[in-house]
Design a protein around this motif. Sequence first.
Motif, mmCIF file in Angstrom:
data_model
loop_
_atom_site.group_PDB
_atom_site.id
_atom_site.type_symbol
_atom_site.label_atom_id
_atom_site.label_comp_id
_atom_site.label_asym_id
_atom_site.label_seq_id
_atom_site.Cartn_x
_atom_site.Cartn_y
_atom_site.Cartn_z
ATOM 1 N N TYR A 36 0.846 -1.176 0.000
ATOM 2 C CA TYR A 36 0.000 0.000 0.000
ATOM 3 C C TYR A 36 0.892 1.239 0.000
ATOM 4 N N VAL A 37 0.346 2.326 -0.525
ATOM 5 C CA VAL A 37 1.097 3.574 -0.569
ATOM 6 C C VAL A 37 0.238 4.693 -0.007
ATOM 7 N N GLN A 38 0.875 5.599 0.698
ATOM 8 C CA GLN A 38 0.185 6.774 1.244
ATOM 9 C C GLN A 38 0.939 8.016 0.796
ATOM 10 N N TYR A 39 0.374 8.712 -0.188
ATOM 11 C CA TYR A 39 0.965 9.967 -0.653
ATOM 12 C C TYR A 39 0.662 11.062 0.370
ATOM 13 N N PRO A 40 1.486 12.088 0.414
ATOM 14 C CA PRO A 40 1.292 13.150 1.408
ATOM 15 C C PRO A 40 -0.130 13.702 1.375
ATOM 16 N N GLY A 41 -0.772 13.686 2.517
ATOM 17 C CA GLY A 41 -2.113 14.240 2.633
ATOM 18 C C GLY A 41 -3.221 13.375 2.073
ATOM 19 N N GLN A 42 -2.899 12.185 1.639
ATOM 20 C CA GLN A 42 -3.908 11.306 1.061
ATOM 21 C C GLN A 42 -4.070 10.039 1.902
ATOM 22 N N HIS A 43 -5.128 9.285 1.581
ATOM 23 C CA HIS A 43 -5.347 8.051 2.317
ATOM 24 C C HIS A 43 -4.553 6.903 1.694
ATOM 25 N N LEU A 44 -4.417 5.861 2.448
ATOM 26 C CA LEU A 44 -3.735 4.670 1.968
ATOM 27 C C LEU A 44 -4.458 4.084 0.759
ATOM 28 N N GLN A 45 -3.688 3.661 -0.202
ATOM 29 C CA GLN A 45 -4.285 3.024 -1.367
ATOM 30 C C GLN A 45 -3.419 1.853 -1.817
ATOM 31 N N LEU A 46 -4.074 0.892 -2.473
ATOM 32 C CA LEU A 46 -3.387 -0.310 -2.900
ATOM 33 C C LEU A 46 -2.466 -0.023 -4.076
ATOM 34 N N LEU A 47 -1.247 -0.539 -3.974
ATOM 35 C CA LEU A 47 -0.264 -0.402 -5.040
ATOM 36 C C LEU A 47 -0.221 -1.672 -5.887
ATOM 37 N N LEU A 48 -0.151 -2.807 -5.225
ATOM 38 C CA LEU A 48 -0.187 -4.096 -5.902
ATOM 39 C C LEU A 48 -0.450 -5.201 -4.892
ATOM 40 N N LYS A 49 -0.752 -6.399 -5.430
ATOM 41 C CA LYS A 49 -1.092 -7.515 -4.551
ATOM 42 C C LYS A 49 -0.662 -8.823 -5.187
ATOM 43 N N TYR A 50 -0.410 -9.800 -4.348
ATOM 44 C CA TYR A 50 -0.088 -11.149 -4.802
ATOM 45 C C TYR A 50 -0.971 -12.139 -4.054
ATOM 46 N N PHE A 51 -1.648 -13.005 -4.821
ATOM 47 C CA PHE A 51 -2.424 -14.066 -4.206
ATOM 48 C C PHE A 51 -1.866 -15.430 -4.594
ATOM 49 N N SER A 52 -1.596 -15.607 -5.895
ATOM 50 C CA SER A 52 -1.076 -16.892 -6.372
ATOM 51 C C SER A 52 -0.563 -16.684 -7.790
ATOM 52 N N GLY A 53 0.059 -17.719 -8.350
ATOM 53 C CA GLY A 53 0.499 -17.649 -9.730
ATOM 54 C C GLY A 53 1.865 -17.012 -9.877
ATOM 55 N N ASP A 54 2.038 -16.239 -10.921
ATOM 56 C CA ASP A 54 3.317 -15.611 -11.231
ATOM 57 C C ASP A 54 3.805 -14.811 -10.026
ATOM 58 N N PRO A 55 4.989 -15.152 -9.500
ATOM 59 C CA PRO A 55 5.468 -14.447 -8.308
ATOM 60 C C PRO A 55 5.904 -13.012 -8.567
ATOM 61 N N LEU A 56 6.033 -12.631 -9.818
ATOM 62 C CA LEU A 56 6.372 -11.248 -10.146
ATOM 63 C C LEU A 56 5.067 -10.534 -10.508
ATOM 64 N N VAL A 57 4.670 -9.609 -9.669
ATOM 65 C CA VAL A 57 3.413 -8.914 -9.897
ATOM 66 C C VAL A 57 3.681 -7.452 -10.219
ATOM 67 N N LYS A 58 2.850 -6.942 -11.094
ATOM 68 C CA LYS A 58 3.002 -5.550 -11.505
ATOM 69 C C LYS A 58 1.832 -4.731 -10.979
ATOM 70 N N GLY A 59 2.156 -3.551 -10.521
ATOM 71 C CA GLY A 59 1.126 -2.681 -9.974
ATOM 72 C C GLY A 59 1.030 -1.397 -10.763
ATOM 73 N N ILE A 60 0.426 -0.416 -10.108
ATOM 74 C CA ILE A 60 0.248 0.870 -10.766
ATOM 75 C C ILE A 60 1.552 1.655 -10.778
ATOM 76 N N LYS A 61 1.636 2.609 -11.670
ATOM 77 C CA LYS A 61 2.721 3.587 -11.727
ATOM 78 C C LYS A 61 4.104 2.943 -11.895
#
Lengths: 117, 114
Positions: A36-61
Motif C-alpha cells: 500500500y502507498v500513502q501519498y502526502p495528505g492522502q489516504h492509503l491506497q493499494l499499489l499491488l497484490k499477490y495471491f497466487s500464480g506468477d510471483p512477479l506482480v506488476k502494480g500501478i505507476k
Amino acid sequence: AQSVSQHNHHVILSEAASLELGCNYSYGGTVNLFWYVQYPGQHLQLLLKYFSGDPLVKGIKGFEAEFIKSKFSFNLRKPSVQWSDTAEYFCAVNARPLSGSARQLTFGSGTQLTVLP
Amino acid sequence: GAGVSQSPSNKVTEKGKDVELRCDPISGHTALYWYRQSLGQGLEFLIYFQGNSAPDKSGLPSDRFSAERTGGSVSTLTIQRTQQEDSAVYLCASSSTAHNSPLHFGNGTRLTVT
C-alpha cells in the motif's frame, strides 16, 4: 502469529534512481501479500497484490514486486523513480484462512521514500 | 458515497474525556477494520468485523477501547477516559471479502489528547 518487517525506515533517492524496498514476513502457511502507498495528505491506497500464480506482480505507476517464498520476502521495486513517488510505503500480509477463522491484515512499519528532484 | 467515510476528520479532546469515532464503509463491504497510525509508527491493528461473525478484538490496547458495528454497516470506535498516548490517526478500512480483497481506507480521524 504473522508479522511483517520493513527494514528501511527512510529512503532518499534522486529522480531516475532505481528503487527496492524490502519486506519480509513470518508465517509458515500460504499468504496474500500487498503493498500500500500513502501519498502526502492522502489516504492509503493499494499499489499491488499477490495471491497466487506468477510471483512477479506488476502494480500501478510502474511498480512491481517479487514474491520469493523461500526467503519469505515480497520486495517492492521500480526501475526509475520520480519526484511524485515520494510517499510512505507499507507492506502487508494476511494468511489464507483456516475454515471458520477470521484473519486480520498485518502491516509493516512503513518506509518513507523521498525522491529529490 | 464512493469511498470509506470517517468522521470527524480531526478531534481534540482533554485527557480523561470519552470520544467516539465514526466509520461509514463502502456499501456492500462485509469486512471492516480499525487501525491506528501513530507518528513514526506503522499501522497498528485494533479490531476487525466480518459479517455477522464475532469481531476480532485482539488488537485493542486496553479495555478503554471498544467498537461496534450496527446493522453490518456503520462502525463506531469508542475510547473512554482518553490518555495522551491515545493521540494518533485512527484509520478505518473496508473490503468486499475478508481474505483476498484489498482494503479501501478512509482518510482517518486525527485524535489529539491534550
